[in-house]
Enzyme design. Structure first.
Site, mmCIF file in Angstrom:
data_model
loop_
_atom_site.group_PDB
_atom_site.id
_atom_site.type_symbol
_atom_site.label_atom_id
_atom_site.label_comp_id
_atom_site.label_asym_id
_atom_site.label_seq_id
_atom_site.Cartn_x
_atom_site.Cartn_y
_atom_site.Cartn_z
ATOM 1 N N LYS A 1 0.675 -0.956 0.239
ATOM 2 C CA LYS A 1 0.027 0.207 -0.052
ATOM 3 C C LYS A 1 0.699 0.923 0.448
ATOM 4 O O LYS A 1 2.215 1.688 0.622
ATOM 5 C CB LYS A 1 -0.895 -0.522 0.871
ATOM 6 C CG LYS A 1 -1.965 1.395 1.389
ATOM 7 C CD LYS A 1 -2.759 0.844 2.333
ATOM 8 C CE LYS A 1 -3.875 2.004 2.797
ATOM 9 N NZ LYS A 1 -4.966 1.594 3.409
ATOM 10 N N SER B 1 -10.071 -0.921 6.916
ATOM 11 C CA SER B 1 -9.407 -0.354 5.666
ATOM 12 C C SER B 1 -8.864 -1.166 5.392
ATOM 13 O O SER B 1 -8.085 -1.477 3.774
ATOM 14 C CB SER B 1 -8.342 0.610 5.566
ATOM 15 O OG SER B 1 -8.935 1.841 5.661
ATOM 16 N N SER C 1 -9.597 1.848 2.762
ATOM 17 C CA SER C 1 -8.984 2.673 2.477
ATOM 18 C C SER C 1 -8.162 2.160 1.175
ATOM 19 O O SER C 1 -7.443 1.969 0.187
ATOM 20 C CB SER C 1 -7.992 3.759 2.739
ATOM 21 O OG SER C 1 -7.097 3.366 3.919
#
Lengths: 485, 480
Positions: free
Chosen positions: A74, A173, A149
């Site tokens: 990420k 997330s 997210s």
């Protein structure tokens, strides 16, 4: 293909790490035109590590379980020399001169990263639509969001452009996009995994964790990144167990709690049905099912948004154009910082900074922040009491399955409501896993959430693993998700 | 005086730990711009603070020395404000639960002891430094930021508004500096900024209980600037009120060149720093055992030393105060006494000739080239009659210059006192013969004339004659 299957192939020399890496890169290039999970690539480094792993195998050296198996990271986790944009214009050109502690640990295990993956800007959002840099689609249906997210992490694993990925979870997330994309996502206990080098959204809630194809892989990735870190004061001291030891196909004698507050009015019928089936599965496998009540759950969403945004308003104050990141030139300092922040941050980030600043302001602190902190304590205490009677808690990950692009982006409140089942876990600092539990009538994956007590990752892994073994039909690969070897 | 001055001080002192408060960078003063920095103190994204345990140890020591309660549970908070010298745009500090509360410090002004209460002491990180291209921020085209100082540990020591004059404010900071030096936790150099002092000043009618509107004065970078700044500001306020005006709550800066305070910014309301608990650091728990262990490491502090110097050494209050202001000075006296010297005598040498030399060299007694053992030896030579007190001054100067032992210097320079009666008698006779006028004066009852004659004999002996013997023999000779 999973980490544990591919590791066997590497060790048995059925496949070289270089062949594997090239195959995943080729697959990635084929699917990325549709999925857009990645923000940047590191193919060259990936191939170099693959060759090094092959050399080790050739010499008969033991390799780590993740060695040579391509993953993705990420874009809020720092890798030295590679961009860490947080999917924001603010950090579009920011290249950290340091590794996150998890990256240090993984590099010691010959880890391969194919690149950095998309996310909601600064991890703020539940659809990855808030990325300022790319639009990631759901590998199951490109009309749908991947969740967020960590949407890039979940979409990459689901579409096969990474075998595994690292995400971060502040209020769901990791779990929510994993659920939306039909993969496994684990949010570890707060403090189990070091946050050093994770670009902060809300420091007291953030936690790095794995996104993977199955429960075994999630345990393998967790093994690779867990551990105390002197660089993170909130890191839990002491040794960690081998989490793969918890992968036992048995729930007999286990008590699974079902908190009724997670099954309220807003729950989609398909999701409710999938949860009921899962409960039946556990019952049939010999687990005791116990309905429990967690009445303070109703305060969780409000408390979460107050605490998270308060911390975010302070954490994001540093992006002022002074020493790194975006700088929009202006005649004086205040104007420069104002313009930089106005142009550099997207609307959702600006909304959250404003709200967070508001709740900390003189005259409002007691009514909002302090009250939220009290609610947080009550929520944690309520979980503690629940875990006196049950081993794990079972709940949906989100009230709905993945939604379509644009459906909620202009209605922040309905977007926030999607977090209702995931945020209590972050407030309490407990671990939770999201695993595939079936499909909705529209074909989109449904996720089930198993929550454990602090440092109780083993119990949720065992329960998740047992379900996965009993219900293999729930964990399918997305249409384009299988890498051709 | 119609008005009473009311002063409270906020003192920031940099702790002299090797590394910064939340990272491993050096705290060394100076260095090329932005060389003592790392991702943590630069506040780069994703980096986390880790508390330097030494900072905590030092804070506990200071708290104990200032008679504070040490909070067993204390925590860090974020103080949020935007300024380019603050890389995270918040300062990690302590707010509602600081490490120390409720202490005091006794000061002595004009022979009277005054107790100044200390509200709190907290730990925090220092900010960086702006380097403007012009002379001030508003006249500069550009400014650079030097982050070397960012993250240097600070203690903020906040007093109650218990001081009543510039002199008291000065005495408070002087005493505080002395204690911090004794504890060896800070360099306390006001000029270098390792000790900084902001004063909250107000005036009120004598006898009034209510505090007047205060102003905050910054930029007083020396003890004399502090005293002058407080005195100026109190007078300014008193005159303002006398003329029917009102003091405006504001921040003012002391201009040392102009000798006055100037308005910096008006403070209409309290700044809203949006404090909240620092989530990247866990709260600190300090056990009673830890506090007791720290107490055991405290050195003898100035007040205790002063009392001992008076009791054991029989020194005056004033001399003890001077000799205990610096730990190095007090240690020197103790060491000299330990080496066998008489305490009062040693104190006299230290307050006299040695102080002059130490001050001229701009060093402390610790680094004096004359060691305590050597001073004791020199004093022993006087006691034995090997040298006179007058010659001793010469010997001491040579010791200072060469670092040699006093007996070596006496030997080398032939400074042994002449105690040979015959030699002195010859000199005495010669001087009487050469100075008939003075002899006449003496005989006609002008007692003072003897002093001149003694001086002449001493001169003739190049200072080596035993002055007592010279005196006695002159008198004998003249009365013949």
């Amino acid at each position: 293909m999973t980490i544990h299957e591919l590791h066997q192939k590497l060790v048995n020399k059925e496949l070289s790490a270089l062949e594997l890496t090239k195959a995943v890169i080729a697959h990635k290039e084929a699917v990325e035109g549709q999925v857009h999970a990645y923000l940047s690539d590191s193919h060259e480094q990936a191939l170099a590590v693959a060759e090094a792993v092959d050399a080790k195998i050739a010499k008969g050296e033991a390799i780590a379980p993740l060695a040579g198996i391509p993953g993705a990271v990420k874009d809020n986790i720092c890798i030295k020399g590679q961009p860490a944009t947080c999917a924001s214009k603010m950090l579009e050109n920011f290249i950290p001169p340091y590794n996150a502690s998890v990256i240090e640990a993984l590099q010691g295990q010959d880890f391969i990263s194919l690149g950095k993956v998309n996310m909601d800007e600064f991890a703020m959002g539940g659809s990855t639509e808030n990325s300022a840099l790319a639009k990631t689609t759901n590998p199951w249906n490109a009309d749908y969001v991947p969740g967020g997210s960590s949407g890039g992490s979940a979409a990459a694993v689901s579409s096969g452009s990474a075998i595994w990925a690292l995400g971060s979870d502040t209020g769901g997330s990791i779990r929510q996009p994993s659920s939306y994309c039909g993969v496994v996502g684990l949010k570890p206990t707060y403090g189990n995994v070091s946050r050093y080098g994770l670009i902060a959204f809300a420091s007291s809630l953030d936690q790095i964790g794995p996104v993977a194809r199955d429960v075994t892989d999630a345990a393998l990735v967790l093994n690779a990144i867990t551990g105390h870190d002197d660089h993170d004061s909130t890191s839990i001291p002491g040794q960690r167990p081998d989490y793969t030891k918890a992968l036992v196909n048995d729930v007999k004698g286990m008590t699974i709690g079902v908190p009724k507050e997670y099954f309220g009015d807003g729950l989609h019928e398909d999701v409710r049905k999938a949860m009921e089936e899962a409960i039946e599965t556990y019952r049939s496998l010999g687990a005791a099912i116990k309905e429990v009540s967690l009445p303070t759950t109703k305060y969780a969403l409000s408390a979460y948004y107050i605490i998270a945004l308060a911390e975010a308003s302070s954490n994001l104050a540093r992006y002022d154009g002074v020493s790194y990141g975006l700088r929009v030139p202006a005649d004086n300092l205040v104007e420069m910082s104002t313009k930089t922040r106005t142009i550099g941050f997207g609307p959702e980030v600006q909304r959250r900074i404003l709200l967070g600043t508001y709740v900390l302001s003189a005259g409002y602190y007691d009514a909002y922040y302090l009250k939220a902190m009290k609610a947080r304590r009550l929520i944690k205490e309520e979980f503690d009491r629940a875990f006196e009677d049950v081993d794990v808690l079972l709940a949906p990950v989100a009230p709905n399955t993945a939604f379509k692009f644009g459906e909620k982006i202009n209605d922040p409140l309905s977007m926030y409501l999607e977090d209702i089942c995931t945020v209590p876990v972050n407030l309490a600092g407990i671990p939770a896993i999201s695993i595939p539990a079936g499909f909705a009538s529209n074909g989109m994956p449904i996720g089930m959430q198993l929550m454990g007590k602090p440092m109780g990752e083993e119990a949720i892994l065992q329960a998740a693993y047992t379900f996965e073994q009993a219900r293999p039909e729930c964990n399918k690969v997305a249409p384009t998700g299988e890498v051709q070897l | 005086m119609k008005y009473e001055t009311v002063v409270g001080l906020e003192v920031h002192t940099e702790l002299k730990t090797k590394s910064k408060i939340f990272c491993g960078c050096t705290t060394e003063f100076g260095g090329d711009q932005n060389t003592h920095v790392c991702p943590v103190c630069l506040g780069l994204p994703g980096c986390l603070p880790v508390l330097n345990k030494k900072v905590l140890d030092y804070a506990i020591k200071v708290g104990l020395a200032l008679h504070c309660d040490i909070l067993g549970f204390n925590k860090f908070d974020r103080k949020n404000y935007y300024y380019p010298d603050l890389p995270k745009n918040f300062q990690t500090s302590q707010y509602d639960l600081p490490i120390c509360l409720n202490g005091y410090l006794d000061i002595e002004v004009g022979g009277k002891t005054r107790r100044i209460r200390i509200t709190r002491i907290h730990m925090e990180e220092d900010a960086g430094k702006l380097v403007h291209s012009g002379s001030t921020i508003s006249t500069s085209d550009s400014s650079n930021v030097d982050y070397n100082r960012t993250g240097v540990p600070l203690l903020e020591i906040v007093s109650e508004p218990d001081m009543r004059s510039g002199e008291e404010a000065r005495a408070y900071v002087e005493k505080l500096r002395s204690i911090l030096k004794y504890l060896d936790v800070s360099d306390v150099r006001m000029e270098e900024g390792s000790l900084r002092c902001d004063a909250n000043i107000s005036v009120r009618l004598v006898g009034d209980d209510k505090l007047g509107t205060k102003t905050e004065i910054k930029n007083m970078n020396s003890l004399s600037a502090l005293q002058k700044g407080v005195e100026y500001e109190a007078l300014r306020q008193a005159e303002l009120v006398d003329d029917g005006g009102q003091v405006v709550q504001e921040t003012r800066t002391w201009d040392d060149g102009k000798g006055m305070t100037l308005s910096m910014r008006k403070k209409e309301a309290e700044n809203d720093y949006r404090y909240f608990p620092e989530p990247d650091l866990v709260p600190l728990t300090i056990s009673d055992e830890q506090i007791e262990d720290a107490r055991k490491t405290l050195p003898e502090l100035p007040d205790a030393k002063m009392a001992r110097f008076q009791d054991e050494y029989g020194l005056s209050n004033e001399d003890s105060r001077i000799l205990t202001a610096l730990r190095e000075t007090a240690d020197y006296l103790d060491a000299t006494v330990k080496a066998g010297a008489d305490a009062k005598g040693a104190a006299n040498w230290m307050l006299g000739d040695l102080s002059k030399m130490v001050n001229e060299a701009n060093i402390t007694f610790k680094d004096a080239p004359v060691k305590p053992e050597q001073l004791a030896k020199m004093m022993a030579l006087i006691t034995k009659g090997t040298i006179s007190g007058k010659i001793a001054k010469k010997v001491l100067a040579s010791m200072w210059d060469t670092g040699k032992d006093p007996d070596v210097i006496v030997e080398e320079q032939g400074l042994v006192q002449i105690t040979d009666t015959g030699a002195i008698e010859a000199l005495v006779k010669q001087v009487i013969a050469d100075n008939p006028k003075s002899v006449e004066d003496f005989k006609s009852g002008k007692g003072k004339a003897i002093g001149f004659l003694v001086g002449q004999v001493m001169k003739a002996s190049k200072g080596k004659a035993n002055p007592g013997m010279v005196n006695q023999m002159l008198k004998e000779e003249l009365s013949k």
